[in-house]
Each structure stands twice: as C-alpha cells, then as structure tokens.
Design a protein around this motif. Structure first.
Motif, mmCIF file in Angstrom:
data_model
loop_
_atom_site.group_PDB
_atom_site.id
_atom_site.type_symbol
_atom_site.label_atom_id
_atom_site.label_comp_id
_atom_site.label_asym_id
_atom_site.label_seq_id
_atom_site.Cartn_x
_atom_site.Cartn_y
_atom_site.Cartn_z
ATOM 1 N N ILE A 23 1.014 -1.136 0.152
ATOM 2 C CA ILE A 23 0.056 -0.009 -0.054
ATOM 3 C C ILE A 23 0.891 1.341 -0.112
ATOM 4 C CG2 ILE A 23 -1.387 1.419 1.335
ATOM 5 C CD1 ILE A 23 -2.818 -1.512 2.167
ATOM 6 N N VAL A 24 1.849 1.161 0.816
ATOM 7 C CA VAL A 24 2.708 2.297 0.976
ATOM 8 C C VAL A 24 3.745 2.547 -0.436
ATOM 9 C CG1 VAL A 24 4.737 3.276 2.257
ATOM 10 C CG2 VAL A 24 2.726 2.324 3.457
ATOM 11 N N TRP A 25 4.177 1.457 -0.824
ATOM 12 C CA TRP A 25 5.149 1.628 -2.001
ATOM 13 C C TRP A 25 4.734 1.179 -3.223
ATOM 14 C CZ3 TRP A 25 10.042 3.149 -1.642
ATOM 15 C CH2 TRP A 25 10.775 3.299 -0.447
ATOM 16 N N ALA A 26 3.557 0.995 -3.628
ATOM 17 C CA ALA A 26 2.897 0.869 -4.853
ATOM 18 C C ALA A 26 2.964 1.906 -5.657
ATOM 19 C CB ALA A 26 1.579 0.164 -4.754
ATOM 20 N N ARG A 31 4.423 3.836 -10.719
ATOM 21 C CA ARG A 31 3.472 5.114 -11.028
ATOM 22 C C ARG A 31 2.696 5.125 -12.172
ATOM 23 N NH1 ARG A 31 7.060 10.220 -9.320
ATOM 24 N NH2 ARG A 31 5.364 11.810 -9.669
ATOM 25 N N SER A 32 1.838 5.987 -12.052
ATOM 26 C CA SER A 32 0.796 6.039 -13.191
ATOM 27 C C SER A 32 0.423 7.477 -13.623
ATOM 28 C CB SER A 32 -0.651 5.206 -12.846
ATOM 29 O OG SER A 32 -1.476 5.507 -14.096
ATOM 30 N N LYS A 33 0.998 7.934 -14.901
ATOM 31 C CA LYS A 33 0.613 9.232 -15.202
ATOM 32 C C LYS A 33 -0.871 9.401 -15.317
ATOM 33 C CE LYS A 33 4.944 9.792 -17.889
ATOM 34 N NZ LYS A 33 5.468 10.105 -19.103
ATOM 35 N N GLN A 34 -1.702 8.674 -15.743
ATOM 36 C CA GLN A 34 -2.942 8.522 -15.576
ATOM 37 C C GLN A 34 -3.718 9.234 -14.315
ATOM 38 O OE1 GLN A 34 -4.226 4.959 -17.057
ATOM 39 N NE2 GLN A 34 -4.377 5.595 -19.059
ATOM 40 N N ILE A 35 -3.062 8.459 -13.268
ATOM 41 C CA ILE A 35 -3.557 8.922 -11.767
ATOM 42 C C ILE A 35 -3.089 10.548 -11.685
ATOM 43 C CG2 ILE A 35 -3.279 8.663 -9.495
ATOM 44 C CD1 ILE A 35 -3.072 5.578 -10.021
ATOM 45 N N GLU A 36 -1.944 10.687 -12.136
ATOM 46 C CA GLU A 36 -1.578 11.981 -11.958
ATOM 47 C C GLU A 36 -2.236 13.367 -12.680
ATOM 48 O OE1 GLU A 36 2.734 11.792 -12.434
ATOM 49 O OE2 GLU A 36 3.009 10.614 -10.761
ATOM 50 N N SER A 37 -2.780 12.829 -13.642
ATOM 51 C CA SER A 37 -3.407 13.738 -14.423
ATOM 52 C C SER A 37 -4.763 14.120 -14.055
ATOM 53 C CB SER A 37 -3.731 13.313 -15.914
ATOM 54 O OG SER A 37 -4.621 12.039 -16.039
ATOM 55 N N ILE A 51 -5.058 -1.422 -7.381
ATOM 56 C CA ILE A 51 -4.662 -2.633 -8.373
ATOM 57 C C ILE A 51 -3.062 -2.544 -8.062
ATOM 58 C CG2 ILE A 51 -4.337 -3.208 -10.683
ATOM 59 C CD1 ILE A 51 -7.431 -2.225 -10.974
ATOM 60 N N GLN A 52 -2.538 -1.300 -7.981
ATOM 61 C CA GLN A 52 -1.014 -1.240 -7.995
ATOM 62 C C GLN A 52 -0.620 -2.189 -6.641
ATOM 63 O OE1 GLN A 52 -0.488 2.948 -8.121
ATOM 64 N NE2 GLN A 52 -0.131 2.919 -10.276
ATOM 65 N N SER A 53 -1.303 -1.823 -5.687
ATOM 66 C CA SER A 53 -0.966 -2.316 -4.401
ATOM 67 C C SER A 53 -1.014 -3.982 -4.443
ATOM 68 C CB SER A 53 -1.812 -1.828 -3.132
ATOM 69 O OG SER A 53 -3.172 -2.096 -3.197
ATOM 70 N N VAL A 54 -2.082 -4.648 -5.079
ATOM 71 C CA VAL A 54 -2.281 -5.871 -5.339
ATOM 72 C C VAL A 54 -1.101 -6.427 -6.056
ATOM 73 C CG1 VAL A 54 -3.719 -7.660 -6.249
ATOM 74 C CG2 VAL A 54 -4.723 -5.949 -4.961
ATOM 75 N N VAL A 55 -0.540 -5.792 -7.070
ATOM 76 C CA VAL A 55 0.570 -6.158 -7.995
ATOM 77 C C VAL A 55 1.780 -6.277 -6.965
ATOM 78 C CG1 VAL A 55 2.036 -5.971 -9.793
ATOM 79 C CG2 VAL A 55 -0.601 -5.651 -10.142
ATOM 80 N N VAL A 56 2.143 -5.180 -6.241
ATOM 81 C CA VAL A 56 3.077 -5.137 -5.695
ATOM 82 C C VAL A 56 3.307 -6.270 -4.441
ATOM 83 C CG1 VAL A 56 4.511 -3.647 -4.066
ATOM 84 C CG2 VAL A 56 3.710 -2.743 -6.160
#
Length: 83
Positions: A23-26, A31-37, A51-56
């Motif tokens: 959760i902390v590191w994902a 990093r997702s440019k879509q989220i930052e937009s 989803i990122q945290s599940v993958v990590v």
C-alpha cells in the motif's frame, strides 16, 4: 523488492506486512501518469492505486521465485524461441 520482502519478515516487530508495504510503496514503484493527470476522479484513482498495491503485494510474496536465477535463465532461453 528483495529489501521490502526482507522488511516484511520483521512484521511481528514493525507491523509492516507485505500488504502494508505494498500500500505504501505501490504508488512509487508503479507510477501512473493517468492517476497524476487531472482527468482521473477520486474513485478511479483509488481503484488504480488498489490494483497497483495488489500487484506489488504479489511480487513481494513471490520475490524469491520471480527474481531467481533459475527463472531468469528460463526466460532468456525462451526469448530466443519462436512459437
């Protein structure tokens, strides 16, 4: 990744299980440019980070297999084969 997996070994002391570490590191590791937009709403951004945290977390739980020299050699051998 191996370092984070080693940190998870001390979860009884730190309470940083693989899920907490993910959760902390994902967001930093995947990093997702879509989220930052600006076009992403709060709910969509939350789902993306989830989803990122599940993958990590998966990677941390299987770091020995995913980053083993045996798997690397199998991948290298398979890369030269055309199916």
């Amino acid at each position: 990744m191996r370092h984070l997996a080693r940190l998870a070994d001390y979860c009884s002391v730190t309470n940083m299980h693989t899920k907490n570490l993910a959760i902390v590191w994902a967001p930093n590791l995947l990093r997702s440019k879509q989220i930052e937009s600006a076009c992403f709403s709060g709910t969509a951004a939350f789902m993306e980070v989830r989803i990122q945290s599940v993958v990590v977390e998966f990677i941390l739980n299987h770091v020995d297999v995913l980053f083993s020299s045996k798997l690397s050699s199998v991948i290298r051998e398979g890369a030269g084969v055309c199916l």
